[in-house]
Every structure is written in structure tokens, then in C-alpha cells.
Design an enzyme around this catalytic site. Structure first.
Site, PDB file in Angstrom:
ATOM      1  N   LYS A  14       0.860  -1.178   0.000  1.00  0.00           N
ATOM      2  CA  LYS A  14       0.000   0.000   0.000  1.00  0.00           C
ATOM      3  C   LYS A  14       0.894   1.224   0.000  1.00  0.00           C
ATOM      4  O   LYS A  14       1.699   1.415   0.899  1.00  0.00           O
ATOM      5  CB  LYS A  14      -0.894   0.014   1.231  1.00  0.00           C
ATOM      6  N   GLY A  15       0.759   2.067  -1.020  1.00  0.00           N
ATOM      7  CA  GLY A  15       1.623   3.230  -1.127  1.00  0.00           C
ATOM      8  C   GLY A  15       0.872   4.528  -0.950  1.00  0.00           C
ATOM      9  O   GLY A  15      -0.330   4.608  -1.153  1.00  0.00           O
ATOM     10  N   GLY A  17       2.405   7.464  -2.323  1.00  0.00           N
ATOM     11  CA  GLY A  17       3.231   8.341  -3.143  1.00  0.00           C
ATOM     12  C   GLY A  17       2.537   9.584  -3.650  1.00  0.00           C
ATOM     13  O   GLY A  17       2.948  10.697  -3.376  1.00  0.00           O
ATOM     14  N   GLU A  18       1.467   9.441  -4.417  1.00  0.00           N
ATOM     15  CA  GLU A  18       0.807  10.611  -4.992  1.00  0.00           C
ATOM     16  C   GLU A  18       0.113  11.431  -3.917  1.00  0.00           C
ATOM     17  O   GLU A  18       0.093  12.652  -3.997  1.00  0.00           O
ATOM     18  CB  GLU A  18      -0.198  10.172  -6.045  1.00  0.00           C
TER      19      GLU A  18
END
Length: 51
Positions: A14-15, A17-18
Site C-alpha cells: 500500500k503506497g 506516493g501521490e
């Protein structure tokens, strides 16, 4: 967040980033405004835009 998400990513990662990067450009533009007193509304912020 607990668990894996194999539907969104094959590795189950699960990221964020954005989501985390959304406020970076406005924060830099605001820092430039605070330092120079000149509001720049276009990216990239260049020295020519500050003159």
C-alpha cells in the site's frame, strides 16, 4: 494499515506516493513567495519568472 491489497498491487504493498506529493509544489511556491514577495503561478519556477 493492516493487511495486504493484492488487487491494487501484485506485491500487496500500500503506497502513499501521490497523496503525499500533492502539496509539494504549492509549498515550494509559497516559500518562494515568502522569500521574494513575488507570487509565481506557473511551474517550473525559474529565475526569469521572479524578475
Amino acid at each position: 494499515m493492516d493487511g495486504e491489497d493484492r488487487e491494487a498491487d501484485p506485491l500487496g504493498v500500500k503506497g502513499l506516493g501521490e497523496l503525499v506529493m500533492i502539496g509539494v509544489a504549492p509549498a515550494i511556491a509559497n516559500a518562494v513567495f515568502n522569500a521574494t514577495g513575488r507570487r509565481v503561478r506557473e511551474l517550473p519556477i525559474t529565475a526569469e519568472a521572479l524578475l
